[in-house]
Write an enzyme that holds these catalytic residues in place. Structure first.
Site, mmCIF file in Angstrom:
data_model
loop_
_atom_site.group_PDB
_atom_site.id
_atom_site.type_symbol
_atom_site.label_atom_id
_atom_site.label_comp_id
_atom_site.label_asym_id
_atom_site.label_seq_id
_atom_site.Cartn_x
_atom_site.Cartn_y
_atom_site.Cartn_z
ATOM 1 N N LYS A 53 82.429 37.763 15.773
ATOM 2 C CA LYS A 53 81.102 38.216 16.197
ATOM 3 C C LYS A 53 80.144 37.039 16.331
ATOM 4 O O LYS A 53 79.340 36.976 17.267
ATOM 5 C CB LYS A 53 80.561 39.243 15.196
ATOM 6 C CG LYS A 53 81.276 40.590 15.293
ATOM 7 C CD LYS A 53 81.040 41.494 14.089
ATOM 8 C CE LYS A 53 81.863 42.764 14.230
ATOM 9 N NZ LYS A 53 81.861 43.617 13.038
ATOM 10 N N GLN A 97 79.277 44.444 7.487
ATOM 11 C CA GLN A 97 80.697 44.597 7.820
ATOM 12 C C GLN A 97 81.376 45.587 6.874
ATOM 13 O O GLN A 97 81.301 45.461 5.658
ATOM 14 C CB GLN A 97 81.403 43.237 7.753
ATOM 15 C CG GLN A 97 82.859 43.270 8.157
ATOM 16 C CD GLN A 97 83.059 43.628 9.621
ATOM 17 O OE1 GLN A 97 82.372 43.121 10.497
ATOM 18 N NE2 GLN A 97 84.005 44.514 9.885
ATOM 19 N N ASP A 120 74.962 48.541 14.919
ATOM 20 C CA ASP A 120 76.268 49.207 14.814
ATOM 21 C C ASP A 120 76.189 50.656 15.301
ATOM 22 O O ASP A 120 77.204 51.273 15.594
ATOM 23 C CB ASP A 120 76.751 49.198 13.354
ATOM 24 C CG ASP A 120 78.026 48.399 13.173
ATOM 25 O OD1 ASP A 120 78.685 48.093 14.189
ATOM 26 O OD2 ASP A 120 78.381 48.089 12.029
#
Length: 285
Positions: A53, A97, A120
């Protein structure tokens, strides 16, 4: 029939070139989109995803940082880190995460992120907006799948989409996004009876099970579009999907490979969401 491959890696490259130009224009206005990724612990797969990422962010000119916390970090400490990021005007996107260590409640963490910075797309506010077909941050993997289908001008409206898998990250939201595009949607899962009968009705089959090569050609209708979300590592170290690619390719009209399919698109849509967040927080169209 040999299926046409929907190459997520190539599509990702094209989209990132467009994003690069978009970010350049924002920088000229004094705005550099910034993504903060929080990693708790030392899960090897998570560390790999996080570094991917960061690398992708750099490619398009997005500023990014990895905040790496110890495995022993308490939920309270993690929530304090998130609150600081919520309050930091230089931070536009926040991603924690997953999975988190067992002593931390994931839902508490997801709900702690400001919806305006939830790149997200997992916050209940953003999920609710998605359910009611409002403009919002869409979960990255489902968003990537819809983008892949549209890149090939594949008709979604009126088609029967069958989803195998009901996770909050992929299965449920991708079904909702297909419904928003006017597909008729059926969800299948581990307790579905007569699975094969269900999947053979699918014009669009999305497979997110997490087991290698479970879906063979006898699960697929001739001419179906097959989206393989699975990423499984075999004993020889290679990656493969939930779909038997070679076998199903002879029956499907379109198919995504593993690797170079849905995976690259997930990170790409995260970048898209981060740019969107920066524009939204700065009130720039």
């Amino acid at each position: 029939m040999t299926a046409e491959i929907i190459n997520g890696k190539e599509l990702s490259k094209e989209l990132k070139q467009e994003m690069k130009q978009d970010v350049l224009k924002l920088r000229e206005k004094g705005l550099t989109p910034h993504l903060s990724v929080v990693l708790v612990g030392n899960n090897p797969a998570s560390k790999s995803y996080v570094s991917g990422k960061k690398k992708a962010s750099q490619e398009v000119g997005i500023s990014s940082e990895i905040i790496h916390l110890e495995e022993s970090t308490s939920e309270k400490e993690l929530l304090e880190v998130i609150q600081k990021l919520n309050e930091d005007e230089q931070v536009h996107g926040i991603l924690v995460q997953l999975p988190l260590p067992e002593h931390i409640e994931e839902q508490h963490v997801i709900e702690a992120i400001r919806p305006e910075k939830d790149v997200d797309g997992f916050h209940p506010v953003n999920i609710g907006r998605m359910m009611t077909n409002q403009d919002t941050f869409l979960p990255c993997t489902p968003y990537g799948i819809i983008t892949m289908l549209k890149s090939k001008q594949i008709e979604i409206a009126g088609k029967h989409a069958v989803i195998i898998g009901r996770s909050n990250i992929v299965g449920k939201p991708v079904g909702q996004l297909l419904l928003n595009e006017h597909a008729t949607v059926t969800y299948c899962h581990s307790r579905t009876e007569n699975l094969k009968e269900m999947t053979k009705q699918a014009d669009i089959l999305v497979v997110a099970i997490g087991k290698p090569h479970v879906i063979t050609s006898d699960y697929v209708k001739k001419g179906a579009v097959v989206i393989d979300v699975g990423i499984n590592r075999l004993d020889d170290g290679s990656l493969t999907g939930d779909v038997d690619f070679q076998e199903v390719s002879d029956k499907a009209s379109y198919i995504t490979p593993v690797p170079r399919g849905v995976g690259p698109m997930t990170i790409t849509m995260l970048l898209e969401n981060t740019i969107k967040a920066a524009k939204g927080l700065a009130n720039i169209d």
